[in-house]
Design a protein around this motif. Structure first.
Motif, PDB file in Angstrom:
ATOM      1  N   ASP A 115       2.987 -13.707 -33.666  1.00 16.83           N
ATOM      2  CA  ASP A 115       3.458 -14.415 -32.474  1.00 16.83           C
ATOM      3  C   ASP A 115       2.548 -13.982 -31.326  1.00 16.83           C
ATOM      4  O   ASP A 115       2.554 -12.815 -30.937  1.00 16.83           O
ATOM      5  N   PRO A 119       1.636 -19.126 -23.886  1.00 18.41           N
ATOM      6  CA  PRO A 119       1.685 -19.453 -22.458  1.00 18.41           C
ATOM      7  C   PRO A 119       2.908 -20.326 -22.169  1.00 18.41           C
ATOM      8  O   PRO A 119       3.666 -20.644 -23.083  1.00 18.41           O
ATOM      9  N   ASN A 120       3.083 -20.662 -20.924  1.00 19.87           N
ATOM     10  CA  ASN A 120       4.244 -21.447 -20.527  1.00 19.87           C
ATOM     11  C   ASN A 120       3.800 -22.811 -20.023  1.00 19.87           C
ATOM     12  O   ASN A 120       2.820 -22.915 -19.269  1.00 19.87           O
ATOM     13  N   HIS A 129      -1.858 -13.319 -20.871  1.00 26.35           N
ATOM     14  CA  HIS A 129      -2.026 -14.221 -22.005  1.00 26.35           C
ATOM     15  C   HIS A 129      -3.399 -14.047 -22.632  1.00 26.35           C
ATOM     16  O   HIS A 129      -3.570 -14.248 -23.831  1.00 26.35           O
ATOM     17  N   HIS A 155       4.311 -19.228 -29.502  1.00 31.04           N
ATOM     18  CA  HIS A 155       5.692 -19.371 -29.007  1.00 31.04           C
ATOM     19  C   HIS A 155       5.679 -19.878 -27.552  1.00 31.04           C
ATOM     20  O   HIS A 155       6.021 -19.167 -26.608  1.00 31.04           O
ATOM     21  N   GLY A 157       6.275 -21.401 -24.039  1.00 32.66           N
ATOM     22  CA  GLY A 157       7.452 -21.477 -23.163  1.00 32.66           C
ATOM     23  C   GLY A 157       7.658 -22.927 -22.749  1.00 32.66           C
ATOM     24  O   GLY A 157       7.085 -23.382 -21.766  1.00 32.66           O
ATOM     25  N   TYR A 311      16.230 -16.740 -23.376  1.00 33.54           N
ATOM     26  CA  TYR A 311      15.098 -16.121 -24.072  1.00 33.54           C
ATOM     27  C   TYR A 311      15.541 -15.237 -25.250  1.00 33.54           C
ATOM     28  O   TYR A 311      14.992 -15.358 -26.351  1.00 33.54           O
ATOM     29  N   ASP A 315      14.685 -15.806 -29.265  1.00 32.40           N
ATOM     30  CA  ASP A 315      13.933 -14.856 -30.081  1.00 32.40           C
ATOM     31  C   ASP A 315      14.694 -14.447 -31.335  1.00 32.40           C
ATOM     32  O   ASP A 315      14.093 -14.211 -32.385  1.00 32.40           O
ATOM     33  N   TYR A 333       4.533  -9.228 -32.886  1.00 32.21           N
ATOM     34  CA  TYR A 333       4.743  -9.847 -31.581  1.00 32.21           C
ATOM     35  C   TYR A 333       3.732  -9.256 -30.614  1.00 32.21           C
ATOM     36  O   TYR A 333       3.848  -8.088 -30.247  1.00 32.21           O
ATOM     37  N   VAL A 335       2.821  -9.126 -27.269  1.00 36.57           N
ATOM     38  CA  VAL A 335       3.382  -9.440 -25.950  1.00 36.57           C
ATOM     39  C   VAL A 335       3.273  -8.178 -25.090  1.00 36.57           C
ATOM     40  O   VAL A 335       3.358  -7.058 -25.605  1.00 36.57           O
ATOM     41  N   GLN A 339       7.845  -6.171 -21.935  1.00 36.91           N
ATOM     42  CA  GLN A 339       8.894  -6.750 -22.785  1.00 36.91           C
ATOM     43  C   GLN A 339       9.263  -5.834 -23.955  1.00 36.91           C
ATOM     44  O   GLN A 339       9.915  -6.262 -24.907  1.00 36.91           O
TER      45      GLN A 339
HETATM   46  N1  ARG Z   1       6.066 -17.086 -22.891  1.00 44.17           N
HETATM   47  C1  ARG Z   1       6.267 -15.684 -22.722  1.00 44.17           C
HETATM   48  C2  ARG Z   1       5.480 -15.192 -21.490  1.00 44.17           C
HETATM   49  O1  ARG Z   1       4.625 -15.875 -20.993  1.00 44.17           O
HETATM   50  C3  ARG Z   1       5.813 -14.884 -23.908  1.00 44.17           C
HETATM   51  C4  ARG Z   1       6.534 -15.158 -25.200  1.00 44.17           C
HETATM   52  C5  ARG Z   1       6.301 -14.086 -26.212  1.00 44.17           C
HETATM   53  N2  ARG Z   1       6.849 -14.341 -27.493  1.00 44.17           N
HETATM   54  C6  ARG Z   1       8.154 -14.278 -27.809  1.00 44.17           C
HETATM   55  N3  ARG Z   1       8.529 -14.529 -29.024  1.00 44.17           N
HETATM   56  N4  ARG Z   1       9.067 -13.975 -26.902  1.00 44.17           N
HETATM   57  O2  ARG Z   1       5.738 -14.079 -21.040  1.00 44.17           O
END
Ligand code: ARG
Length: 572
Positions: A115, A119-120, A129, A155, A157, A311, A315, A333, A335, A339
């Motif tokens: 994962d 990005p969002n 990112h 994944h 957003g 969120y 997950d 993951y 990230v 987080q």
């Molecule tokens: N979209 C989230 C961000 O920009 C990160 C997601 C990471 N992956 C997950 N499975 N939560 O911070």
């Protein structure tokens, strides 16, 4: 052939016999000999015998005769092992005909879900990112090369309450104009304008709220507008991935919305298992061992007080999908570290629910921040967060400029190719060569330098070897006898035989700075070899042998860099 493993395999039975049970000999490179084993020291207390005596007893039993020229007890109880030149030459020679350079495919291939990137929608990708994408891409390349079945999951957003205001802003702009703005990468302005209208315009705010309800209710027109936002953003992200030269494609997007249908089931099942508690109207899990500063148990919110899912629920549903439906046993993951707690709690709840059980396991590959030269969070001159594309373009422009300056005769196309490989490579390498959890400073001068632990240094080492072959006018021959006449070529042979061990370690830890450090060491060792051991001026067998060592170095550098997502060029 993995030299460390070969020695380990010889020591294991000897240690077992002496200790009366299995012992890891802990073989590693040594400053005093080629390798050392320190296990006797740790055993001493358990066995109630002096470590030197244990080490001597192990040596007596270990069958090392064909591999080692010297094996002796030293210091407080180390075992020092010096590999015999003949064995070394034969092992290195064996690498020549091996496309995989001594690295075996995994004996126990797994399905791995990575994962990363994530990005969002309608939001600019930022440097966080970048790190996720670069580290995730390296993990995918490495695990794939080792024969694992890797599933990339981006994944995205693409769901949540902000979509009400985003869709209404899109309506205001008109579809054509909004689509253009997003696919061209004007995401920040789009998002900020929507936000600003939401904060300042009551009518817009009302519309946005109604729109969220329509989106969640599946209103067809609203879904269509939402799709447009998602598709245009995806198109832009794919352009960034192309520039960044990573293996993510359109089919890897599996956004948060993909789990919508599973959220109610997740909550119902957690509830049935008695894992949920109501707290201020929200349904929460309280995994054991997580407490806040005040000592109170921390909640993971499965369903919000307004009935929506957020969120954490997404997950949980995604994790369950990965283990149950995709059959993955290793879940990664990539990230940022902020987080960390979120993932620790998600994993803990999934374990309680039985969705994550051995052999399946989940790992959060957290990473630190990228800082500006001032040691603070990276900002543009205007004080905004830095747009990722801008960063990538600057890297390429700087590297192209350097290539031109170094080699004024270069035609534009060649300079552009070098600029891309070196610029993007430098950016990735600076990231991957730093311990993942540490912050690292974006320092153009340093990361583009041809000296030091940098991509350009390694790429240059590669190109230099290729130029040796151009001048030699021959291709490397894999069937020549390796001659180890000089200490420098012996050292290079030992280093070349270390690739498999570092790849195996990186497979386990996904700590890419070890692989980077290895490649750097290899290039430095080659450089010493090249200084002391004439290649083209040597003759006969020696020349052939040295050419082969040079070629093995080039191939190892290229493969290692490739695993990090970094290109090599034939000339620099
Ligand atoms: N979209 C989230 C961000 O920009 C990160 C997601 C990471 N992956 C997950 N499975 N939560 O911070």
């Amino acid at each position: 052939m993995d030299l460390e493993k070969l020695l380990t395999d010889r020591l294991v039975p000897a240690f077992a016999a002496v200790a009366g049970g299995p012992v890891d000999p802990v073989v590693r490179r040594s400053p005093r000999a080629d390798f050392q084993s320190d296990a006797a020291l740790a055993l001493a207390r358990r066995l109630g015998r002096p470590p030197r005596e244990i080490a001597a007893a192990v040596l007596e039993r270990a069958e090392l005769g064909d591999l080692c020229a010297a094996a002796e007890v030293s210091g407080p109880g180390f075992l020092n092992l010096t590999v015999a030149d003949g064995a070394l030459a034969a092992l290195v020679g064996g690498l020549a005909g091996d496309e995989r350079l001594g690295v075996p495919v995994s004996a126990a291939p797994e399905r791995v879900v990575v994962d990363y990137s994530a990005p969002n929608v309608a939001k600019e990708m930022h440097v966080g990112h970048l790190r996720s994408t670069v580290i995730g891409d390296a993990a995918v390349r490495l695990l794939d090369w080792l024969g694992h079945r890797v599933v990339r999951v981006n994944h995205l957003g693409d769901w949540g309450t902000p979509f009400g205001m985003l869709i209404e802003h899109l309506v205001d702009l008109g579809e054509a104009e909004a689509g253009r703005a997003l696919s061209m990468g004007d995401l920040d302005r789009f998002y900020r304008t929507a936000r600003w209208k939401f904060d300042t315009d009551e009518v817009f705010r009302q519309r946005s709220r109604r729109r969220v309800v329509a989106l969640q209710g599946g209103d067809p027109r609203t879904r269509e507008l939402w799709r447009l936002l998602v598709e245009q953003s995806e198109r832009y992200f794919l352009a960034v991935y192309a520039l960044l030269d990573v293996t993510l494609t359109g089919v890897d997007f599996r956004g948060e919305s993909a789990y919508n249908d599973r959220l109610a089931g997740v909550v119902a099942d957690l509830d049935r298992m008695g894992l949920l508690t109501s707290s201020d109207g929200a349904e929460c899990a309280f995994p054991p061992g997580f407490t806040g500063r005040d000592g109170a148990a921390l909640p993971l919110i499965a369903r919000k007080a307004d009935g929506g899912y957020g969120y954490p629920a997404t997950d949980l549903a995604a994790l369950r999908h990965r283990t149950d439906e995709l059959g993955a046993t290793r879940l990664l993951y990539v990230v940022g570290l902020p987080q960390r707690q979120h993932f620790a709690m998600v994993f803990a709840v999934a374990e309680q629910a039985g969705w994550l059980r051995p052999p399946a396991r989940a790992e959060h590959l957290g990473f630190g921040s990228i800082l500006g030269a001032d040691g603070r969070m990276l900002r543009s001159r205007a004080g905004d967060s830095v747009k990722l594309v801008t960063l990538l373009e600057e890297a390429v422009a700087r590297a192209t400029e350097l290539a031109r300056a170094k080699n004024p005769g270069l035609d534009a196309e060649a300079a552009a190719e070098i600029g891309r490989a070196v610029g993007i490579g430098a950016l990735k390498y600076a990231d991957l060569a730093t311990e993942r959890t540490r912050d690292h400073v974006l320092d153009w001068e340093r990361m583009l330098s041809l000296d030091g632990n940098t991509a350009p240094y390694l790429q240059y080492a590669y190109a230099r070897i290729r130029s040796v072959f151009r001048r030699a006018g021959t291709d490397p021959r894999p069937d020549v006898q390796i001659v180890l006449a000089e200490p420098a070529e012996r050292a290079l042979a030992v280093e070349l035989l270390g690739f498999a061990a570092v790849v195996a370690e990186t497979e386990r830890t996904l700590a890419f700075h070890h692989l980077a450090g290895y490649l750097h060491r290899l290039a430095v060792t080659f450089s010493a070899f090249y200084e002391r051991c004439p290649v083209l001026r040597a003759t006969g067998e020696l020349r052939e042998s040295r050419l082969l060592l040079a070629d093995l170095t080039a191939r190892t550098l290229r493969q290692g860099l490739h695993l990090l997502g970094i290109r090599t060029v034939e000339r620099m």
